[in-house]
Design a protein around this motif. Structure first.
Motif, short mmCIF file in Angstrom:
data_model
loop_
_atom_site.label_atom_id
_atom_site.label_comp_id
_atom_site.label_asym_id
_atom_site.label_seq_id
_atom_site.Cartn_x
_atom_site.Cartn_y
_atom_site.Cartn_z
N LYS A 1 -6.84 1.47 -13.94
CA LYS A 1 -5.39 1.32 -12.60
C LYS A 1 -6.09 0.48 -11.79
N MET A 2 -7.13 0.07 -11.11
CA MET A 2 -8.21 -1.00 -11.04
C MET A 2 -7.75 -1.43 -11.93
N ASN A 3 -8.23 -1.90 -13.19
CA ASN A 3 -8.25 -3.24 -13.95
C ASN A 3 -6.58 -3.56 -13.72
N ARG A 4 -5.62 -2.92 -13.84
CA ARG A 4 -4.01 -3.37 -14.22
C ARG A 4 -3.81 -3.94 -12.81
N TYR A 5 -4.48 -3.08 -12.04
CA TYR A 5 -4.25 -4.32 -10.03
C TYR A 5 -4.73 -5.35 -9.87
N GLY A 6 -5.42 -5.84 -10.93
CA GLY A 6 -7.02 -6.75 -10.21
C GLY A 6 -7.44 -6.53 -9.73
N LEU A 7 -8.62 -4.71 -9.95
CA LEU A 7 -9.22 -4.68 -8.48
C LEU A 7 -10.14 -4.76 -8.72
N ALA A 8 -10.70 -4.73 -9.91
CA ALA A 8 -11.94 -4.55 -10.46
C ALA A 8 -13.15 -5.44 -10.18
N LYS A 9 -13.49 -5.33 -10.16
CA LYS A 9 -14.79 -5.69 -9.18
C LYS A 9 -15.50 -6.94 -10.74
N LEU B 1 9.35 -0.68 2.18
CA LEU B 1 9.96 -0.39 1.17
C LEU B 1 10.91 0.10 0.95
N GLN B 2 11.67 1.01 2.12
CA GLN B 2 13.24 1.34 1.43
C GLN B 2 14.52 0.73 2.15
N LYS B 3 13.87 -0.09 2.70
CA LYS B 3 14.85 -1.41 3.11
C LYS B 3 14.63 -2.30 1.77
N SER B 4 13.98 -2.93 1.32
CA SER B 4 14.01 -3.31 0.57
C SER B 4 14.92 -3.69 -0.19
N ASN B 5 15.44 -4.57 -1.33
CA ASN B 5 16.21 -4.69 -2.39
C ASN B 5 15.69 -4.64 -4.38
N ARG B 6 14.07 -4.14 -4.14
CA ARG B 6 13.31 -3.88 -4.46
C ARG B 6 13.68 -2.45 -5.93
N PRO B 7 13.49 -3.08 -6.96
CA PRO B 7 13.09 -1.65 -7.84
C PRO B 7 12.38 -0.38 -7.33
N LEU B 8 12.18 0.83 -7.39
CA LEU B 8 11.76 1.93 -6.87
C LEU B 8 10.33 2.22 -7.95
N ALA B 9 9.91 1.43 -8.45
CA ALA B 9 8.68 1.43 -9.69
C ALA B 9 7.90 -0.12 -8.86
N GLU B 10 8.62 -1.25 -8.77
CA GLU B 10 8.06 -1.66 -8.13
C GLU B 10 7.43 -1.52 -6.80
N MET C 1 6.42 1.59 -5.72
CA MET C 1 5.69 2.48 -6.15
C MET C 1 4.21 1.74 -6.27
N ARG C 2 4.71 0.23 -7.46
CA ARG C 2 3.37 0.07 -7.62
C ARG C 2 2.66 -0.50 -6.34
N GLU C 3 3.32 -1.00 -5.71
CA GLU C 3 2.18 -1.76 -4.83
C GLU C 3 2.11 -0.73 -3.78
N LEU C 4 2.04 0.31 -3.77
CA LEU C 4 1.28 1.75 -2.38
C LEU C 4 0.50 2.24 -2.92
N GLU C 5 0.82 1.98 -4.60
CA GLU C 5 -0.52 2.70 -5.44
C GLU C 5 -1.36 1.33 -5.04
N ARG C 6 -1.18 0.06 -5.32
CA ARG C 6 -2.14 -0.59 -5.27
C ARG C 6 -3.16 -0.48 -3.92
#
Length: 73
Positions: free
Chosen positions: A62-70, A15-24, A26-31
């Protein structure tokens, strides 16, 4: 446990090597962490939330936000 920590460090390094914003990143890591916690406890939301030291309400939101809800049948 060491392998899991190493995997997390490798993901963080990528993630640090990429040029993506930090928030993006962090969302990926949290998901990813939420999905891993759910898999580790057989999908039991209460246990997954406890494993992440997160209130159940926050976990479910957060499950709902990331589409992880059953999906209901």
């Amino acid at each position: 446990m060491i392998l899991h920590a190493q995997g997390l460090l490798l993901r963080l390094a990528a993630l640090q090597k990429s040029n993506r914003p930090l928030a993006e990143g962090m969302r990926e890591l949290e998901r990813t962490r939420i999905a891993e916690a759910l898999a580790a406890v057989g999908g039991v939301q209460t246990r997954a939330a406890e494993a992440l030291h997160m209130p159940l309400r926050t976990f479910v939101l957060k499950m709902n936000r990331y589409g992880l809800a059953k999906r209901r049948r």
